[in-house]
Design a protein around this motif. Structure first.
Motif, PDB file in Angstrom:
ATOM      1  N   GLY A 195      35.147 109.634 -73.248  1.00 52.74           N
ATOM      2  CA  GLY A 195      36.415 110.629 -73.865  1.00 52.74           C
ATOM      3  C   GLY A 195      35.787 110.829 -75.082  1.00 52.74           C
ATOM      4  N   TYR A 200      31.485 118.888 -70.619  1.00 48.93           N
ATOM      5  CA  TYR A 200      31.134 120.143 -70.261  1.00 48.93           C
ATOM      6  C   TYR A 200      29.474 120.272 -70.681  1.00 48.93           C
ATOM      7  CZ  TYR A 200      31.291 125.290 -70.211  1.00 48.93           C
ATOM      8  OH  TYR A 200      31.466 126.335 -70.080  1.00 48.93           O
ATOM      9  N   ARG A 232      35.935 116.219 -79.758  1.00 50.13           N
ATOM     10  CA  ARG A 232      37.411 117.337 -79.222  1.00 50.13           C
ATOM     11  C   ARG A 232      36.218 118.606 -78.520  1.00 50.13           C
ATOM     12  NH1 ARG A 232      41.203 117.495 -74.827  1.00 50.13           N
ATOM     13  NH2 ARG A 232      42.028 119.589 -74.853  1.00 50.13           N
ATOM     14  N   ASN A 235      36.493 122.747 -73.496  1.00 48.54           N
ATOM     15  CA  ASN A 235      35.752 123.101 -71.994  1.00 48.54           C
ATOM     16  C   ASN A 235      35.967 121.858 -71.484  1.00 48.54           C
ATOM     17  OD1 ASN A 235      35.616 125.614 -72.056  1.00 48.54           O
ATOM     18  ND2 ASN A 235      33.361 125.341 -73.498  1.00 48.54           N
ATOM     19  N   ALA A 237      38.185 118.575 -70.343  1.00 53.55           N
ATOM     20  CA  ALA A 237      39.909 118.542 -70.331  1.00 53.55           C
ATOM     21  C   ALA A 237      39.908 116.811 -70.781  1.00 53.55           C
ATOM     22  CB  ALA A 237      40.798 118.165 -69.613  1.00 53.55           C
ATOM     23  N   THR A 238      38.357 116.203 -70.276  1.00 52.23           N
ATOM     24  CA  THR A 238      38.809 114.584 -70.909  1.00 52.23           C
ATOM     25  C   THR A 238      38.382 113.691 -71.717  1.00 52.23           C
ATOM     26  OG1 THR A 238      36.981 114.066 -69.311  1.00 52.23           O
ATOM     27  CG2 THR A 238      38.290 114.098 -68.016  1.00 52.23           C
TER      28      THR A 238
END
Lengths: 491, 105
Positions: A195, A200, A232, A235, A237-238
């Motif tokens: 994370g 992406y 963060r 694109n 979500a994790t």
């Protein structure tokens, strides 16, 4: 230019116009072209695209624009990271001529930071392997001993840095694919917390395990690159919603010994049990003694589910892979069989022709793991054991700040040695998979050489989002030895 | 509990995975997958009573946005770009052999 020049130095020289980005880029391209016939580290060398980008950076600096923290720094990217320049092949016949219509988030961030992508690096097809022997474009050779593997699956990225073609490279790590080749090739390889870095544009293998991370010669450079790519991303979500961190402070610490004093280092007895090559054990223990000599406390800990990690990992990773790779069906992009008889033949023949043996083996394993009669006995059980593995770490980090041990049970093995024995190959991941299963950051730090001159890596594992501890541990060790600055001979 | 990984089990899984394996691959995989699956068997020894399956290492929440039309990708991810890698096109459509019956292409 000195081959040992850091990315930090290059960026500073280019920003202050001591050197041009074009000169730096041209030197990296020549080196890549000299290295590749012998070691096969690159799937593509992007001469034209890289020089264009370098000229733009020089022009921007001449106009007085702020050039970014990686101004003119040449970098190589594992060829499973999507770039609009060149192809994105995943070292697979399936994607041999695939051109990504978009850039991965890490690529966009590198471009903004002023880096110059000079090459895409060779890998085990779709990142599935521990040796970079499973590439459709041929095996990557170890620069210290070309009859041996470079480790995998990010073998090309490790070799790109080990040969000083580039000061920085990106790889991906699903079960050890950054740390293992870093260890076998003698460079730093960092797998961030799950994370920490956006996935992406990373072609998916095991989505709950995959993470992009840096290779570097120097801890400070690894920190710089991590600072650029972390954060963060809407694109993905994790990707974690954390305050952006500047990791450079951890590696630039004036007195890293200060960070080591009173550091509590957990030594898991399971990481030093049967099966560990004594050569690796000696070098790893010597390195750990350096920390103790600087005032760290060694604490013996237990990670009792260690012996189940490989089985747990290969069940979960192959289950996720069998789903992720269903997209390669010969319809929208990638290889299509030349004369499909009907739609089913189009799917199955395109996949059979386009995918290599190890990829098929893992798709088959994952299909078994998820099929009726196996799903409860194997897949669900693996997910429960995964929780126990994560709980082992939570408990250990109640007592210690970091955990240290070997990266791999041996030094680089011979090409072909494990090619026909998948289980033996999977067992090379015995110390690396648990960090992925638990989502923890982990690093391989060069810590010595065998008598025959093969590199050994020290693995350090930290609690989630504590990459700074890994980087200061790396910075400390590079002040205690010259392992990181030795360069393999390239004829 | 499922049976051993013999050649017919391999062929069944290959069909599910849409892989048309050669006979040589089927017999090689039957042997190799049996070895790996028996290694996996050791997980059955682990006492997992009370351990919830862990699908994902971090807590994840669904990400939503307002349901409004927008460009798919801000930097030029056009329809043409999305079609550029297609093996076979008919205008702006992906072309495949007939899906129903044997109506050909």
């Amino acid at each position: 230019m000195s081959l040992n020049q850091s990315a930090t130095q290059i960026a500073s020289d280019v920003a202050s116009r001591l050197r041009s980005a074009v000169d730096v880029c041209a030197a990296a391209l020549s080196r890549a072209e000299a290295v590749n016939p012998r070691l096969n580290a690159f799937t593509q060398i992007l001469r034209h695209e890289a020089l264009c980008r370098a000229r733009q950076i020089d022009a921007a600096i001449a106009r007085g624009e702020a050039p970014g923290p990686l101004a003119g720094v040449p970098i190589a990217l594992k060829d499973n990271i999507c770039t609009r320049i060149g192809h994105t092949t995943c070292a697979s016949r399936m994607l041999e001529s695939y051109r990504s219509p978009y850039d991965a988030t890490v690529v966009q961030r590198l471009e903004r930071a002023g880096a110059v992508i000079v090459a895409k690096t060779n890998l085990d097809e779709f990142a599935m392997g521990s040796s970079t022997e499973n590439s459709a474009f041929g095996v990557v050779r170890n620069p210290w001993s070309p009859d041996r593997v470079a480790g995998g699956s990010s073998g090309g990225s490790a070799v790109a840095v080990a040969t000083r073609t580039v000061p920085l490279a990106l790889g991906s790590d699903t079960g050890g694919s950054i740390r293992l080749p870093a260890s076998f090739s003698g460079v730093i390889g960092l797998k961030p917390t799950y994370g920490r870095v956006s996935r992406y544009g990373l072609v998916a293998y095991g989505s709950s395990l995959d993470q992009i991370g840096p290779f570097a010669t120097y801890a400070a450079d690894a920190a710089l690159l991590l600072s650029v790519i972390a954060g963060r991303d809407p694109n993905d979500a994790t990707s974690a919603d954390r305050a952006e961190s500047d990791f450079s402070a951890a590696a630039r610490d004036v007195d890293p010994a200060h960070a080591i004093r009173k550091l509590r280092i957990g030594i898991p007895r399971e990481f030093f049990a049967d099966g560990l090559d004594p050569v690796v054990r000696d070098q790893v223990e010597k390195a750990i003694c350096e920390y103790r000599a600087a005032g760290a406390h060694l604490v013996e800990i237990a990670l009792p589910h260690t012996k189940y990690c490989v089985a747990t990992y290969y069940l979960i990773a192959t289950a996720e892979a069998s789903s992720n790779l269903a997209r390669f069906d010969g319809v929208h992009y990638g290889h299509r069989t030349p004369a499909p008889r009907d739609i089913h033949h189009l799917y199955s023949a395109s996949r059979d022709e386009g995918l290599g043996t190890e990829v098929k083996r893992r798709i088959m394993l994952g299909t078994f793991a998820l099929s009726a009669g196996y799903a409860d006995a194997f897949y669900q059980q693996a997910l429960r054991v995964r929780r126990l593995i994560r709980d082992d770490y939570s408990q250990a980090f109640g007592q210690v700040d970091v955990i240290m041990g070997p990266v791999a049970p041996s030094t680089a093995f011979r090409i072909g040695e494990k090619a026909d024995d998948p289980l033996q190959m999977y067992l090379a991941d015995v110390y690396t998979t648990s960090a992925n299963l638990a989502g923890l950051p982990a690093i391989s730090i060069p810590c010595g050489f065998s008598a025959s001159g093969l590199p050994v890596g020290l693995q350090v594992i930290a609690p989630a989002f504590e990459e700074a501890r890994l980087l200061s541990a790396a910075r400390f060790l590079e002040q205690r030895g010259d392992w990181h600055s030795r360069i393999p001979p390239i004829e | 509990m499922a049976g051993p990984i013999d050649e017919s089990a391999v062929r069944r899984a290959a069909k599910l995975a849409r892989l048309s394996l050669s006979n040589a691959d089927v017999s090689k995989f039957a042997q190799q997958l049996s070895t790996v699956i028996s290694y996996f068997e050791q997980l059955r020894q682990v006492d997992t009573a009370g351990a919830e399956p862990l699908n994902h290492p971090i807590e994840i929440a669904n990400v939503t946005r307002p349901d409004e039309p927008r460009a798919v990708h801000c930097d030029g991810f056009t329809i043409d770009a999305a079609l550029a890698n297609a093996p076979d096109l008919h205008g702006r459509y992906f072309r495949v052999p007939g899906v129903f019956g044997d109506s050909g292409s």
